[in-house]
Design a protein around this motif. Structure first.
Motif, PDB file in Angstrom:
ATOM      1  N   ASN A  31       0.834  -1.206   0.000  1.00 61.52           N
ATOM      2  CA  ASN A  31       0.000   0.000   0.000  1.00 61.52           C
ATOM      3  C   ASN A  31       0.869   1.256   0.000  1.00 61.52           C
ATOM      4  O   ASN A  31       1.797   1.360   0.811  1.00 61.52           O
ATOM      5  CB  ASN A  31      -0.907   0.014   1.233  1.00 61.52           C
ATOM      6  N   LYS A  56      -5.241  10.214   7.504  1.00 67.99           N
ATOM      7  CA  LYS A  56      -5.535   9.094   6.606  1.00 67.99           C
ATOM      8  C   LYS A  56      -5.433   7.782   7.374  1.00 67.99           C
ATOM      9  O   LYS A  56      -4.693   7.671   8.347  1.00 67.99           O
ATOM     10  CB  LYS A  56      -4.567   9.062   5.418  1.00 67.99           C
ATOM     11  N   TRP A  58      -5.606   3.578   6.085  1.00 66.43           N
ATOM     12  CA  TRP A  58      -5.849   2.636   4.995  1.00 66.43           C
ATOM     13  C   TRP A  58      -6.908   1.607   5.401  1.00 66.43           C
ATOM     14  O   TRP A  58      -6.914   1.093   6.510  1.00 66.43           O
ATOM     15  CB  TRP A  58      -4.558   1.901   4.636  1.00 66.43           C
ATOM     16  N   ASN A 154      -8.293   5.136  -1.254  1.00 69.62           N
ATOM     17  CA  ASN A 154      -7.475   5.282  -0.047  1.00 69.62           C
ATOM     18  C   ASN A 154      -6.504   6.455  -0.098  1.00 69.62           C
ATOM     19  O   ASN A 154      -5.983   6.855   0.954  1.00 69.62           O
ATOM     20  CB  ASN A 154      -6.695   3.989   0.225  1.00 69.62           C
ATOM     21  N   GLY A 164      -8.301   9.760   1.726  1.00 74.81           N
ATOM     22  CA  GLY A 164      -8.829   8.411   1.794  1.00 74.81           C
ATOM     23  C   GLY A 164     -10.230   8.349   2.368  1.00 74.81           C
ATOM     24  O   GLY A 164     -10.666   9.222   3.134  1.00 74.81           O
TER      25      GLY A 164
END
Length: 226
Positions: A31, A56, A58, A154, A164
């Motif tokens: 990622n 953010k 994920w 994201n 995201g």
């Protein structure tokens, strides 16, 4: 001298191709930890006397509510699952509209936006568009549509310092991305083009109309087979 310059150019091209291939293949499995836009926005906030902010978190593809995925497709790229990274009809329409208006209208697909967000810097220069096309081709070659959508949702900017879908859903609706409703998803998707100017919770009359159109397109799209 000419031979030396040509050799340097050749080596530079080979290095660029190798590094870009490495990056695309790496992010097929890993990622992206940040994007250049996040860093640039962070320094812009500091320059304005604000705190550094990159909010953010994920979330995996399956942890994003289905309505949010459909809202993204309905709002940004309705041929996403069928196209190969470029929607030439949308590009032609954008060129035609831009020739008649001072307000620039984009024709980028979700894959193109992902290429720009993950690998490039903000801007509209021909050089950057060329790089964007190159990375779009690589992404479509090595990533699945599922992976493209996962990364897109994201890393996309969704507010001042907000990146995201998980951070956006928490900031705007105090709920996880997995529980977003159709209405909430459309409210978030509608601000994609200008996330620092528009609000998902305080929409203008124009944005309310756009939300209606997005929900209408979501119903027409039905379930998406990734």
């Amino acid at each position: 001298m000419v031979r030396l310059i040509l050799r340097i150019v050749k080596l530079a091209v080979i290095a660029f191709v190798a590094l870009s291939l490495f990056g695309v293949i790496l992010f097929k499995y890993v990622n992206p930890p940040f994007t250049w836009l996040m860093v640039i926005r962070g320094f812009e906030r500091k320059a304005d006397g604000k705190d550094w902010k990159i909010d953010k978190k994920w979330v995996d593809f399956d942890e994003i509510a289905d309505p949010m995925k459909r809202a993204a497709v309905a709002a940004e790229d309705q041929s996403f699952l069928e196209n190969h990274g470029f929607d030439f009809r949308a590009i032609e329409k954008a060129i035609e509209k831009n020739s008649k208006s001072k307000k620039l209208i984009g024709g980028s697909t979700i894959t193109q936006q992902t290429a720009k967000n993950v690998f490039l810097w903000p801007g509209r220069s021909l050089l950057r568009k060329g790089f964007e096309a190159w990375f779009t081709i690589l992404i479509e070659t090595f990533w699945t549509k599922k992976r493209i959508m996962e990364i897109y949702l994201n890393v996309i900017e969704m507010g001042d310092g907000i990146y995201g879908i998980e951070a956006a859903s928490q900031a705007y609706f105090n709920t996880p991305a997995a529980k977003l409703t159709v209405r909430q998803s459309a409210a978030i998707a509608v601000i994609f083009p200008s996330p620092r100017k528009w609000s998902a919770t305080k929409p203008t009359t124009y944005l309310k109309h756009r939300q209606y159109l997005i929900r209408k397109n979501m119903r027409r799209l039905g379930p998406l087979e990734f």
